[in-house]
Scaffold this motif. Structure first.
Motif, PDB file in Angstrom:
ATOM      1  N   HIS A 192       0.814  -1.217   0.000  1.00 38.83           N
ATOM      2  CA  HIS A 192       0.000   0.000   0.000  1.00 38.83           C
ATOM      3  C   HIS A 192       0.851   1.271   0.000  1.00 38.83           C
ATOM      4  CE1 HIS A 192      -3.576  -2.399   0.538  1.00 38.83           C
ATOM      5  NE2 HIS A 192      -3.009  -3.004   1.557  1.00 38.83           N
ATOM      6  N   HIS A 193       1.765   1.378  -0.946  1.00 36.31           N
ATOM      7  CA  HIS A 193       2.563   2.592  -1.121  1.00 36.31           C
ATOM      8  C   HIS A 193       2.104   3.271  -2.407  1.00 36.31           C
ATOM      9  CE1 HIS A 193       5.341   1.873   2.131  1.00 36.31           C
ATOM     10  NE2 HIS A 193       5.574   0.658   1.693  1.00 36.31           N
ATOM     11  N   PRO A 194       1.137   4.178  -2.318  1.00 34.12           N
ATOM     12  CA  PRO A 194       0.658   4.831  -3.534  1.00 34.12           C
ATOM     13  C   PRO A 194       1.769   5.633  -4.209  1.00 34.12           C
ATOM     14  CG  PRO A 194      -0.769   5.336  -1.662  1.00 34.12           C
ATOM     15  CD  PRO A 194       0.430   4.632  -1.133  1.00 34.12           C
ATOM     16  N   THR A 195       1.840   5.518  -5.509  1.00 37.03           N
ATOM     17  CA  THR A 195       2.814   6.279  -6.288  1.00 37.03           C
ATOM     18  C   THR A 195       2.148   6.752  -7.565  1.00 37.03           C
ATOM     19  OG1 THR A 195       3.611   4.410  -7.592  1.00 37.03           O
ATOM     20  CG2 THR A 195       4.690   4.782  -5.479  1.00 37.03           C
ATOM     21  N   SER A 196       2.828   7.638  -8.250  1.00 39.13           N
ATOM     22  CA  SER A 196       2.478   8.029  -9.618  1.00 39.13           C
ATOM     23  C   SER A 196       1.141   8.759  -9.738  1.00 39.13           C
ATOM     24  CB  SER A 196       2.493   6.787 -10.524  1.00 39.13           C
ATOM     25  OG  SER A 196       3.662   6.036 -10.302  1.00 39.13           O
ATOM     26  N   THR A 197       0.740   9.503  -8.708  1.00 35.06           N
ATOM     27  CA  THR A 197      -0.523  10.243  -8.777  1.00 35.06           C
ATOM     28  C   THR A 197      -0.347  11.640  -9.379  1.00 35.06           C
ATOM     29  OG1 THR A 197      -0.242  11.003  -6.501  1.00 35.06           O
ATOM     30  CG2 THR A 197      -1.557   9.006  -6.839  1.00 35.06           C
ATOM     31  N   ALA A 198       0.900  12.136  -9.424  1.00 37.78           N
ATOM     32  CA  ALA A 198       1.213  13.435 -10.035  1.00 37.78           C
ATOM     33  C   ALA A 198       2.499  13.272 -10.844  1.00 37.78           C
ATOM     34  CB  ALA A 198       1.379  14.506  -8.961  1.00 37.78           C
ATOM     35  N   PRO A 199       2.479  12.449 -11.896  1.00 38.77           N
ATOM     36  CA  PRO A 199       3.709  12.038 -12.554  1.00 38.77           C
ATOM     37  C   PRO A 199       4.484  13.159 -13.252  1.00 38.77           C
ATOM     38  CG  PRO A 199       1.802  11.246 -13.762  1.00 38.77           C
ATOM     39  CD  PRO A 199       1.299  11.853 -12.499  1.00 38.77           C
ATOM     40  N   ILE A 200       5.806  12.970 -13.255  1.00 35.87           N
ATOM     41  CA  ILE A 200       6.702  13.879 -13.967  1.00 35.87           C
ATOM     42  C   ILE A 200       6.250  13.937 -15.420  1.00 35.87           C
ATOM     43  CG2 ILE A 200       9.068  14.174 -14.814  1.00 35.87           C
ATOM     44  CD1 ILE A 200      10.028  12.826 -12.221  1.00 35.87           C
ATOM     45  N   GLY A 201       6.189  15.144 -15.939  1.00 37.64           N
ATOM     46  CA  GLY A 201       5.787  15.328 -17.323  1.00 37.64           C
ATOM     47  C   GLY A 201       4.332  15.683 -17.478  1.00 37.64           C
ATOM     48  N   MET A 202       3.501  15.273 -16.539  1.00 37.23           N
ATOM     49  CA  MET A 202       2.079  15.600 -16.628  1.00 37.23           C
ATOM     50  C   MET A 202       1.715  16.685 -15.623  1.00 37.23           C
ATOM     51  SD  MET A 202       0.367  11.889 -17.204  1.00 37.23           S
ATOM     52  CE  MET A 202      -1.211  12.525 -17.717  1.00 37.23           C
ATOM     53  N   VAL A 203       2.132  16.533 -14.380  1.00 39.03           N
ATOM     54  CA  VAL A 203       1.768  17.468 -13.312  1.00 39.03           C
ATOM     55  C   VAL A 203       2.962  18.306 -12.885  1.00 39.03           C
ATOM     56  CG1 VAL A 203       0.822  17.649 -10.980  1.00 39.03           C
ATOM     57  CG2 VAL A 203      -0.013  15.879 -12.521  1.00 39.03           C
ATOM     58  N   VAL A 204       4.130  17.691 -12.866  1.00 38.70           N
ATOM     59  CA  VAL A 204       5.355  18.393 -12.470  1.00 38.70           C
ATOM     60  C   VAL A 204       6.410  18.236 -13.553  1.00 38.70           C
ATOM     61  CG1 VAL A 204       4.952  18.072  -9.996  1.00 38.70           C
ATOM     62  CG2 VAL A 204       6.289  16.391 -11.230  1.00 38.70           C
ATOM     63  N   ASP A 205       7.401  19.150 -13.548  1.00 32.37           N
ATOM     64  CA  ASP A 205       8.519  19.003 -14.480  1.00 32.37           C
ATOM     65  C   ASP A 205       9.553  18.059 -13.882  1.00 32.37           C
ATOM     66  OD1 ASP A 205      10.077  20.446 -12.647  1.00 32.37           O
ATOM     67  OD2 ASP A 205      10.125  22.267 -13.856  1.00 32.37           O
ATOM     68  N   ALA A 229      11.311  -1.755  -7.800  1.00 30.31           N
ATOM     69  CA  ALA A 229      12.114  -1.884  -6.578  1.00 30.31           C
ATOM     70  C   ALA A 229      11.323  -1.289  -5.413  1.00 30.31           C
ATOM     71  CB  ALA A 229      13.429  -1.147  -6.750  1.00 30.31           C
ATOM     72  N   ALA A 230      11.899  -1.339  -4.231  1.00 26.39           N
ATOM     73  CA  ALA A 230      11.244  -0.744  -3.058  1.00 26.39           C
ATOM     74  C   ALA A 230      11.034   0.755  -3.281  1.00 26.39           C
ATOM     75  CB  ALA A 230      12.091  -0.987  -1.818  1.00 26.39           C
ATOM     76  N   THR A 231       9.922   1.276  -2.814  1.00 26.34           N
ATOM     77  CA  THR A 231       9.573   2.677  -3.024  1.00 26.34           C
ATOM     78  C   THR A 231      10.531   3.624  -2.302  1.00 26.34           C
ATOM     79  OG1 THR A 231       7.268   1.997  -3.178  1.00 26.34           O
ATOM     80  CG2 THR A 231       7.679   4.330  -2.872  1.00 26.34           C
ATOM     81  N   ASN A 232      10.887   3.310  -1.065  1.00 29.40           N
ATOM     82  CA  ASN A 232      11.701   4.215  -0.261  1.00 29.40           C
ATOM     83  C   ASN A 232      13.021   4.595  -0.919  1.00 29.40           C
ATOM     84  OD1 ASN A 232      13.563   5.227   1.691  1.00 29.40           O
ATOM     85  ND2 ASN A 232      12.212   4.556   3.305  1.00 29.40           N
ATOM     86  N   PRO A 233      13.893   3.652  -1.301  1.00 31.77           N
ATOM     87  CA  PRO A 233      15.160   4.069  -1.913  1.00 31.77           C
ATOM     88  C   PRO A 233      14.977   4.760  -3.257  1.00 31.77           C
ATOM     89  CG  PRO A 233      15.000   1.666  -1.858  1.00 31.77           C
ATOM     90  CD  PRO A 233      13.842   2.207  -1.092  1.00 31.77           C
ATOM     91  N   THR A 234      13.917   4.422  -3.971  1.00 32.04           N
ATOM     92  CA  THR A 234      13.635   5.086  -5.242  1.00 32.04           C
ATOM     93  C   THR A 234      13.330   6.564  -5.011  1.00 32.04           C
ATOM     94  OG1 THR A 234      12.749   3.013  -6.092  1.00 32.04           O
ATOM     95  CG2 THR A 234      12.202   5.015  -7.307  1.00 32.04           C
ATOM     96  N   VAL A 235      12.492   6.856  -4.024  1.00 32.38           N
ATOM     97  CA  VAL A 235      12.140   8.242  -3.709  1.00 32.38           C
ATOM     98  C   VAL A 235      13.363   8.999  -3.187  1.00 32.38           C
ATOM     99  CG1 VAL A 235      10.743   9.727  -2.208  1.00 32.38           C
ATOM    100  CG2 VAL A 235       9.714   7.762  -3.339  1.00 32.38           C
ATOM    101  N   ILE A 236      14.169   8.362  -2.366  1.00 36.15           N
ATOM    102  CA  ILE A 236      15.382   9.009  -1.854  1.00 36.15           C
ATOM    103  C   ILE A 236      16.303   9.400  -3.012  1.00 36.15           C
ATOM    104  CG2 ILE A 236      17.519   8.600  -0.553  1.00 36.15           C
ATOM    105  CD1 ILE A 236      15.783   6.941   1.409  1.00 36.15           C
ATOM    106  N   THR A 237      16.443   8.517  -3.979  1.00 28.78           N
ATOM    107  CA  THR A 237      17.297   8.800  -5.137  1.00 28.78           C
ATOM    108  C   THR A 237      16.757   9.980  -5.941  1.00 28.78           C
ATOM    109  OG1 THR A 237      17.943   6.485  -5.251  1.00 28.78           O
ATOM    110  CG2 THR A 237      18.289   7.801  -7.227  1.00 28.78           C
TER     111      THR A 237
END
Length: 92
Positions: free
Chosen positions: A26-39, A64-72
């Motif tokens: 239950h880690h929601p992602t991709s609700t405001a994706p790069i290119g559509m909502v943000v640069d 992959a795991a969400t946490n290290p992806t977001v940190i990167t």
């Protein structure tokens, strides 16, 4: 050494066992994706001075795991700021 199947057990209903034990993270992602909502640096289109830098800006759910992806992603955007690529909005 394992002599026989431990879980769900020999002769058990495999489908029922899977349905009873499967879960999601239950880690929601991709609700405001790069290119559509943000640069590519997290700036919200049409809103001056607002950045979103979290899992919501990922264009796809990471494999992959969400946490290290977001940190990167956050480190990349922060590094861009340090290098002067991002102009800061100053309050007056």
């Amino acid at each position: 050494m394992v002599a026989s199947e431990l879980v769900p057990g020999e002769g058990a209903d495999v489908e029922a066992a899977v349905m009873a034990t499967v879960d999601t993270y239950h880690h929601p992602t991709s609700t405001a994706p790069i290119g559509m909502v943000v640069d590519r640096l997290g700036s919200v289109r049409g809103v001056r001075g607002l950045r979103v830098i979290d899992a919501s800006i990922l264009p796809d759910v990471p494999s992959a795991a969400t946490n290290p992806t977001v940190i990167t992603v956050a480190e990349h955007i922060a590094e861009s700021r340090v290098e002067g690529e991002i102009d800061l909005v100053r309050r007056r």
